[in-house]
Design a protein around this motif. Structure first.
Motif, short mmCIF file in Angstrom:
data_model
loop_
_atom_site.label_atom_id
_atom_site.label_comp_id
_atom_site.label_asym_id
_atom_site.label_seq_id
_atom_site.Cartn_x
_atom_site.Cartn_y
_atom_site.Cartn_z
N LYS A 220 45.52 48.07 44.92
CA LYS A 220 44.35 47.42 44.34
C LYS A 220 44.69 46.86 42.95
O LYS A 220 45.54 47.40 42.27
CB LYS A 220 43.22 48.44 44.21
N SER A 221 43.99 45.79 42.61
CA SER A 221 44.19 45.25 41.26
C SER A 221 43.60 46.20 40.23
O SER A 221 42.62 46.89 40.50
CB SER A 221 43.47 43.91 41.11
N THR A 222 44.21 46.23 39.05
CA THR A 222 43.59 46.92 37.92
C THR A 222 43.45 45.86 36.83
O THR A 222 43.85 44.72 37.01
CB THR A 222 44.51 48.04 37.41
N SER A 223 42.90 46.26 35.70
CA SER A 223 42.69 45.26 34.66
C SER A 223 44.02 44.74 34.12
O SER A 223 44.08 43.69 33.49
CB SER A 223 41.86 45.84 33.53
N THR A 224 45.11 45.45 34.37
CA THR A 224 46.39 44.99 33.85
C THR A 224 47.41 44.64 34.93
O THR A 224 48.42 44.02 34.63
CB THR A 224 47.03 46.08 32.94
N GLU A 225 47.16 45.04 36.16
CA GLU A 225 48.14 44.79 37.23
C GLU A 225 47.49 44.05 38.38
O GLU A 225 46.39 44.43 38.82
CB GLU A 225 48.69 46.11 37.78
N LYS A 226 48.19 43.05 38.93
CA LYS A 226 47.66 42.36 40.10
C LYS A 226 47.93 43.18 41.35
O LYS A 226 49.04 43.69 41.53
CB LYS A 226 48.32 41.00 40.24
N MET B 40 43.08 31.77 37.97
CA MET B 40 44.39 31.62 37.36
C MET B 40 44.87 30.17 37.40
O MET B 40 45.50 29.68 36.46
CB MET B 40 45.38 32.53 38.11
N ASP C 15 40.74 35.71 41.93
CA ASP C 15 41.66 35.89 40.81
C ASP C 15 42.63 34.70 40.74
O ASP C 15 42.86 34.13 39.68
CB ASP C 15 42.44 37.20 41.00
N GLY D 200 51.01 34.18 35.84
CA GLY D 200 51.43 35.21 34.91
C GLY D 200 50.80 36.56 35.20
O GLY D 200 50.29 36.80 36.29
N GLY D 201 50.82 37.43 34.21
CA GLY D 201 50.38 38.81 34.41
C GLY D 201 48.90 39.04 34.21
O GLY D 201 48.40 40.13 34.50
N LYS D 202 48.18 38.03 33.73
CA LYS D 202 46.77 38.26 33.40
C LYS D 202 45.93 38.42 34.67
O LYS D 202 46.07 37.64 35.61
CB LYS D 202 46.26 37.06 32.60
N VAL D 203 45.07 39.42 34.67
CA VAL D 203 44.18 39.64 35.82
C VAL D 203 42.80 39.07 35.46
O VAL D 203 42.23 39.39 34.43
CB VAL D 203 44.07 41.15 36.14
N HIS D 204 42.31 38.18 36.34
CA HIS D 204 41.04 37.51 36.06
C HIS D 204 39.90 38.11 36.85
O HIS D 204 38.75 37.99 36.48
CB HIS D 204 41.15 36.01 36.37
N ASP D 205 40.20 38.68 38.01
CA ASP D 205 39.17 39.31 38.82
C ASP D 205 39.80 40.51 39.52
O ASP D 205 40.69 40.36 40.34
CB ASP D 205 38.61 38.31 39.84
N VAL D 206 39.34 41.69 39.15
CA VAL D 206 39.95 42.91 39.66
C VAL D 206 39.64 43.11 41.15
O VAL D 206 40.44 43.68 41.89
CB VAL D 206 39.43 44.13 38.85
N ARG E 62 52.15 39.61 44.63
CA ARG E 62 51.17 40.10 45.62
C ARG E 62 51.80 40.14 47.00
O ARG E 62 52.53 39.25 47.38
CB ARG E 62 50.00 39.13 45.69
#
Lengths: 499, 212
Positions: B101-107, A272, A268, A256-262, B3
């Motif tokens: 790069k990933s952000t807190s809301t986007e992979k 997930m 990540d 899904g859309g949740k980011v676990h490790d930036v 990704r």
């Protein structure tokens, strides 16, 4: 110059292969036999006694236990089971029948197979990715939603039978089951890694995306650590649920859309699928919803879980998805067994309705229990009357209880023995005679009729009239039709939907 | 957005590659692309970019999804330097531009992959030495370097990565084995994970020598 090697196999047969690697897997090199009838897959690691013993058991005792029993003839199509063990240059190999032709692409990709995949294996990933379905596969390869449902049924059946024998597959995933959505067939391959609990330990932990959360979470512990969790039947159940979800909804239940490790995409993904695994359609926690706004046009409606929630798969499968991905995701004991999936899939086949939109890609959809049903995939409403047959069965003389099983009526739909009596199930043990239909449905001047072909005890309960073989009965609201007076015999109670 | 796996191919087109070697490289690239295109995982995520280096640095293929790649014919001049340092500087710039790069809301994207193929040694040694720390900061998941032929210097490449593959000959067979090995690194993510081993590259084919 390639040479042909001739060996004596563990079962006494003579095995030949062309000494040229034709394909490579994670741990094996695959060679072809000169006649193309089988392949020989050699493990790259040197032969060791434990592996030899395990392979001998898989090709011997376990193979016979499943394929030489009642129903074995049917099951042969569900597995590509290794038949014998060979040794060559200090390496162990297994002799495996060649895959049936339906598991190789016939048309491949569009524009005269621009990707060059014709004759390549039909690996599940192709059919479970909206972008590949829409743009990379020839439309003739896609099959329809009913065939996808049947593919899932074959997989559930194959896993169920294996679990009954005490084995676990331990590496179910896209690559280890070939599927043919054109005919609705499926076949488990790479069975040389089968695990017998307490005897043969798993050599792989699975394929990314299909590994159960508890295995992902503990994958970095040493193998001897008691906290380390390795594949088992419980993790097979997770993988099977993921496969069924992806084949029916073309999206991953945890991706899904949740980011676990930036900072670290690998970490990540690990979170997930492991410690933080969360169903993308969790009823309360919406934090891992797929971001439908970011999806490309060809990924819709699949990536939009509000528009196409898992509940479109019908009540029987929905319940199991809930148990797999909400209740049982982090509680392996709560995961549904393969047999539960098999039963739910059989019942869901009976819920299917053809979509009236000729260009609907899915062509079939499960009844949504609405008075005015609509195809959830393309949005086309159903036209005409739609009889819904509710199945009841006798538990004591004259006492009929609901079976939680419905049959939708459409042109071409049939009744079978497993509708006639609740003790008959449509599995590998069914005789060829019992697999023939016993009745069918026909629409005449806007009304639906059930035609009796092979039921000797069929009776219209409201009018107390027998319906002889060759006779027919009108399906209208409240109609009650007894299919068999025997113990477990079914009573149909008709509801009318549609207009 | 799913990704992406961005892959940078950095190919030596100095004068010594002229003739059979560059023909073999072109054939190898075709084979690599063919294998990626028939792999549903790669089709879903892999993007390719090709940069060539001789006395000039050319980005002959900008970052493109494998299904959409039209491979350019790679040619080389009759003579010329081997500006590997400058080429890698260019790659560093590209990754800054390309990698999401990933952000807190986007992979974001996966860590990128870099494949270097050379038959000589860098002639811009100072630039090469300076670019090494920069390249390491680009956070590649894997850097694979191929030292082709007798004049290649594997030890220079060892400064970049542990994955250095040495080809004794610069013919079609050697390059095709190398590109096959590269294409296998793409399928590893979709293959079964062993219960004991960690995540690593597939074993190289027997005909190649790994420099230790």
């Amino acid at each position: 110059m390639t040479k042909i090697v001739t060996l004596k196999a563990s079962d006494g047969s003579t095995v030949q292969f062309i000494d040229e690697i034709k394909a490579q897997g994670g741990v094996k090199d695959v060679m072809f036999s000169p006649d193309g009838g089988y392949v020989v897959a050699f493990f790259r690691e040197k032969a060791d006694p434990a592996t030899r013993e395990r392979l001998l058991e898989i090709t011997g005792r376990y193979r016979e236990g499943i394929l030489n029993q009642k129903g074995g003839e049917y099951l042969r199509n569900l597995y590509c089971w290794p038949t014998a063990v060979v040794e060559h240059e200090n390496r162990l190999g297994v002799v495996v029948p060649f895959y049936r032709s339906c598991f190789f692409f016939e048309h491949g990709s569009p524009n005269n197979d621009m990707l060059g995949i014709r004759k390549k294996e039909k690996v599940g990933k192709w059919f479970a990715t909206p972008g590949l379905r829409a743009r990379r596969l020839d439309q003739r390869e896609l099959g329809d939603w009913m065939r996808h449902l049947k593919v899932c049924l074959m997989l559930a059946r194959a896993v169920r039978r294996m679990h009954m024998a005490g084995l676990s597959h331990s590496d179910l995933g896209y690559n280890n089951c070939l599927i043919d959505p054109v005919t609705g067939q499926a076949c488990l391959i790479d069975l040389d890694g089968l695990v017998v609990p307490g005897r043969h330990h798993p050599t792989v932990i699975g394929t990314p995306g299909f590994i159960a959360p508890e295995v992902v979470k503990t994958a970095r512990l040493p193998k001897e650590d008691p906290k380390r969790i390795l594949p088992s039947q419980a993790t097979d159940r997770h993988a099977l649920a993921v496969l069924i979800y992806t084949y029916l909804l073309y999206r991953h239940p945890l991706d899904g859309g949740k980011v676990h490790d930036v900072n670290d995409s690998l970490r990540d993904d690990e979170l997930m699928m492991g410690a933080n695994a969360l169903f993308v359609e969790h009823p309360q926690d919406r934090s891992n919803r797929i971001k439908a706004g970011n999806a490309k046009a060809f990924e819709l409606p699949w990536k939009d879980t509000d528009r196409l929630p898992y509940t479109v798969t019908g009540p029987y499968l929905s319940k199991l998805f809930q148990e797999s991905f909400v209740d049982g995701l982090h509680h392996p004991a709560k995961r549904p067994a393969a047999g539960d999936w098999e039963t739910a899939l059989v019942k869901t086949v009976d819920l299917l309705q053809p979509c009236t939109n000729p260009s609907c890609e899915q062509k079939w959809y499960p009844f949504d229990n609405k008075c005015q049903p609509t195809c959830p995939f393309c949005g086309t409403p159903h036209r005409g009357k739609l009889p819904v047959l509710n199945l009841y069965s006798s538990h004591a003389k004259g006492k009929f209880m609901p079976d939680g099983h419905r049959v939708m009526v459409y042109s071409g739909q049939s009744l079978f023995r497993w509708h006639e009596n609740r003790f008959i199930s449509p599995d590998e043990k069914l005789s060829a005679d019992d697999a023939r239909r016993v009745g069918y449905f026909v629409e005449h001047q806007g009304n639906w009729y059930l035609v009796n072909e092979r039921l000797n005890g069929m009776r219209d309960v409201r009018s107390s009239q027998d319906i002889p073989v060759g006779g027919k009965t009108l399906l209208d609201e409240g109609a009650q039709i007894l299919l068999s007076p025997e113990h477990g015999g079914r009573l149909l109670v008709v509801q009318m939907a549609g207009s | 957005m799913s990704r992406r796996l961005l892959t940078y191919l950095c190919i030596d087109t100095s004068g010594s590659m002229n003739g059979e070697p560059i023909v073999a490289v072109n054939a190898g690239l075709q084979a690599l692309l063919g294998s990626l295109r028939s792999n549903p995982y790669a089709l879903d995520s892999v993007h390719l970019s090709i940069t060539t280096f001789d006395s000039e640095i050319k980005e002959v293929l900008p970052m493109t999804a494998v299904a959409d790649v039209m491979l350019p014919e790679i040619t080389c001049p009759k003579s010329g330097a081997t500006l590997l340092g400058a080429a890698l500087e260019h790659i560093c710039e590209q990754t800054k531009r390309d990698v999401r790069k990933s952000t807190s809301t986007e992979k974001g994207d996966w860590k990128p992959i870099l494949v270097i193929l050379t038959d000589g040694k860098p002639t811009d040694t100072l630039a090469y030495t300076e670019v090494i720390p920069q390249l390491k900061a680009c956070n590649f998941a894997t850097i694979v370097a191929c030292a082709a032929g007798p004049r290649a210097d594997p030890n220079q490449l060892k400064r970049l990565t542990d994955h250095v593959v040495s080809l004794d000959t610069m013919d079609a067979a050697g390059f095709s084995k190398f590109f096959q090995w590269v294409s296998e690194t793409f399928s590893k993510d979709s293959q079964s994970r062993g219960a004991t081993s960690s995540v690593e590259l597939p074993p190289p084919p027997a005909e190649l020598n790994i420099v230790l």
